[in-house]
Design a protein around this motif. Sequence first.
Motif, PDB file in Angstrom:
ATOM      1  N   LYS A 122       0.830  -1.207   0.000  1.00  0.00           N
ATOM      2  CA  LYS A 122       0.000   0.000   0.000  1.00  0.00           C
ATOM      3  C   LYS A 122       0.865   1.259   0.000  1.00  0.00           C
ATOM      4  CE  LYS A 122      -4.499   1.371   1.792  1.00  0.00           C
ATOM      5  NZ  LYS A 122      -5.554   1.089   2.778  1.00  0.00           N
ATOM      6  N   LYS A 123       1.991   1.213   0.716  1.00  0.00           N
ATOM      7  CA  LYS A 123       2.930   2.333   0.679  1.00  0.00           C
ATOM      8  C   LYS A 123       3.447   2.550  -0.742  1.00  0.00           C
ATOM      9  CE  LYS A 123       4.869   1.974   5.366  1.00  0.00           C
ATOM     10  NZ  LYS A 123       6.125   1.751   6.116  1.00  0.00           N
ATOM     11  N   ASN A 124       3.822   1.453  -1.389  1.00  0.00           N
ATOM     12  CA  ASN A 124       4.357   1.557  -2.743  1.00  0.00           C
ATOM     13  C   ASN A 124       3.338   2.147  -3.703  1.00  0.00           C
ATOM     14  OD1 ASN A 124       6.646   0.338  -1.729  1.00  0.00           O
ATOM     15  ND2 ASN A 124       6.122  -1.702  -2.474  1.00  0.00           N
ATOM     16  N   ALA A 125       2.068   1.727  -3.558  1.00  0.00           N
ATOM     17  CA  ALA A 125       1.021   2.247  -4.432  1.00  0.00           C
ATOM     18  C   ALA A 125       0.806   3.737  -4.215  1.00  0.00           C
ATOM     19  CB  ALA A 125      -0.275   1.477  -4.198  1.00  0.00           C
ATOM     20  N   MET A 126       0.868   4.193  -2.967  1.00  0.00           N
ATOM     21  CA  MET A 126       0.698   5.614  -2.680  1.00  0.00           C
ATOM     22  C   MET A 126       1.838   6.428  -3.278  1.00  0.00           C
ATOM     23  SD  MET A 126      -0.902   8.155  -1.502  1.00  0.00           S
ATOM     24  CE  MET A 126      -2.178   7.691  -0.333  1.00  0.00           C
ATOM     25  N   ILE A 127       3.059   5.935  -3.151  1.00  0.00           N
ATOM     26  CA  ILE A 127       4.204   6.657  -3.718  1.00  0.00           C
ATOM     27  C   ILE A 127       4.071   6.761  -5.230  1.00  0.00           C
ATOM     28  CG2 ILE A 127       6.692   6.507  -4.140  1.00  0.00           C
ATOM     29  CD1 ILE A 127       6.936   5.342  -1.297  1.00  0.00           C
ATOM     30  N   LYS A 128       3.666   5.668  -5.867  1.00  0.00           N
ATOM     31  CA  LYS A 128       3.485   5.700  -7.324  1.00  0.00           C
ATOM     32  C   LYS A 128       2.408   6.699  -7.714  1.00  0.00           C
ATOM     33  CE  LYS A 128       5.116   0.999  -8.180  1.00  0.00           C
ATOM     34  NZ  LYS A 128       4.752  -0.379  -8.595  1.00  0.00           N
ATOM     35  N   GLN A 129       1.342   6.784  -6.891  1.00  0.00           N
ATOM     36  CA  GLN A 129       0.303   7.750  -7.202  1.00  0.00           C
ATOM     37  C   GLN A 129       0.802   9.180  -7.016  1.00  0.00           C
ATOM     38  OE1 GLN A 129      -3.497   7.147  -5.356  1.00  0.00           O
ATOM     39  NE2 GLN A 129      -4.485   8.580  -6.745  1.00  0.00           N
ATOM     40  N   PHE A 130       1.595   9.410  -5.986  1.00  0.00           N
ATOM     41  CA  PHE A 130       2.185  10.730  -5.797  1.00  0.00           C
ATOM     42  C   PHE A 130       3.024  11.136  -7.017  1.00  0.00           C
ATOM     43  CE2 PHE A 130       2.242  10.938  -0.853  1.00  0.00           C
ATOM     44  CZ  PHE A 130       0.959  11.451  -0.871  1.00  0.00           C
ATOM     45  N   LEU A 131       3.722  10.170  -7.601  1.00  0.00           N
ATOM     46  CA  LEU A 131       4.621  10.458  -8.719  1.00  0.00           C
ATOM     47  C   LEU A 131       3.890  10.580 -10.049  1.00  0.00           C
ATOM     48  CD1 LEU A 131       7.611   8.118  -7.788  1.00  0.00           C
ATOM     49  CD2 LEU A 131       7.600  10.611  -7.738  1.00  0.00           C
ATOM     50  N   THR A 132       2.696  10.006 -10.137  1.00  0.00           N
ATOM     51  CA  THR A 132       1.994  10.011 -11.420  1.00  0.00           C
ATOM     52  C   THR A 132       0.768  10.912 -11.453  1.00  0.00           C
ATOM     53  OG1 THR A 132       0.727   8.035 -10.758  1.00  0.00           O
ATOM     54  CG2 THR A 132       2.761   7.686 -12.014  1.00  0.00           C
ATOM     55  N   ASP A 133       0.099  11.110 -10.328  1.00  0.00           N
ATOM     56  CA  ASP A 133      -1.206  11.770 -10.322  1.00  0.00           C
ATOM     57  C   ASP A 133      -1.214  13.166  -9.720  1.00  0.00           C
ATOM     58  OD1 ASP A 133      -2.061   9.461 -11.447  1.00  0.00           O
ATOM     59  OD2 ASP A 133      -3.378   8.835  -9.819  1.00  0.00           O
ATOM     60  N   VAL A 134      -0.086  13.649  -9.241  1.00  0.00           N
ATOM     61  CA  VAL A 134      -0.036  15.008  -8.691  1.00  0.00           C
ATOM     62  C   VAL A 134       0.246  15.994  -9.824  1.00  0.00           C
ATOM     63  CG1 VAL A 134       1.124  16.578  -7.091  1.00  0.00           C
ATOM     64  CG2 VAL A 134       0.734  14.200  -6.447  1.00  0.00           C
ATOM     65  N   VAL A 135      -0.555  17.045  -9.897  1.00  0.00           N
ATOM     66  CA  VAL A 135      -0.415  18.048 -10.960  1.00  0.00           C
ATOM     67  C   VAL A 135       0.585  19.111 -10.498  1.00  0.00           C
ATOM     68  CG1 VAL A 135      -1.650  19.593 -12.519  1.00  0.00           C
ATOM     69  CG2 VAL A 135      -2.822  17.607 -11.548  1.00  0.00           C
TER      70      VAL A 135
END
Length: 300
Positions: A122-135
């Motif tokens: 779950k940590k890994n998924a959140m980090i990936k989202q931070f890197l891909t989905d933050v504008v």
Amino acid sequence: ESNFEKNSQLIQGTSVMEAPLLLPGVKHVILVLSGKGGVGKSTMATQLALSLVEDGRKVGVLDVDLCGPSVPHLLGVEGSKIHQCDEGWVPVFVDPAQRLAVMSTSFLLDRSEEAIVWRGPKKNAMIKQFLTDVVWGELDYLIIDTPPGTSDEHISVVESLRGLKPEGAVLVTTPQGVSLDDVRREVTFCRKARIPVLGMVENMSGYVCPHCSECTNLFSSGGGEALAKETSVPFLGRVPLDTRLTQSVEGGKRPVSTRSSPALLSIQRVMKELLDRIEGEGSASNSVEERTESGTLDAS
């Protein structure tokens, strides 16, 4: 259901491969690492970001210390909330001019004392989202503040950024032997992960008296520079303990003048060294010694 639980559900099924382009508009990515906690890594990351902003850059700070997010507090935006737009998550801006943006799990919490109890996936998924989905928009620098050590979060960041080729890592240590041993392992991690090491900073290198400005070595001095030489890593400089800088950091502000804070002057020299290595000699807009007046970024 808490606000944090609602927000964290957004990470389900997220994959870095789904993003058409990783961090579009971000020119340079710098990781800030330390071998152990309590060495001032997050303070160094945020103060470097503020120095870059004062030098005319647009900067983002990504706090991937998921279980101990302190960047929002250090920048005076604790308690802020993130919003979503059609493109993704909108980061929190520290200043009205929107030159400094922040993203952290702290913004997903209902209360600052709420614990984040997550396993690695779950940590890994959140980090990936931070890197891909933050504008982030157009940024000169994205500074990634990582947790201490060499854990799942580090591996996830490195794997996600592999195609982007980040500029490298800044390693933060203190003069004590235990900290030096830990940061030595951090150098090994960077080399195994093929992350360039931009340099090493020796933090808490002496204590500056607020009355006479004399610097006294409370622990020792020179250990970071010696370790940098031993490991063939560039040495970026020493930063002393300074109560004036500590007080300003706690309020998310900068001292009015570099002359009022030897620690701030040292951090600006570290920033200049980084810019010289990344952008070329003389990239800083003004000589650090000449820049006696510094802007004050206030989130209020």
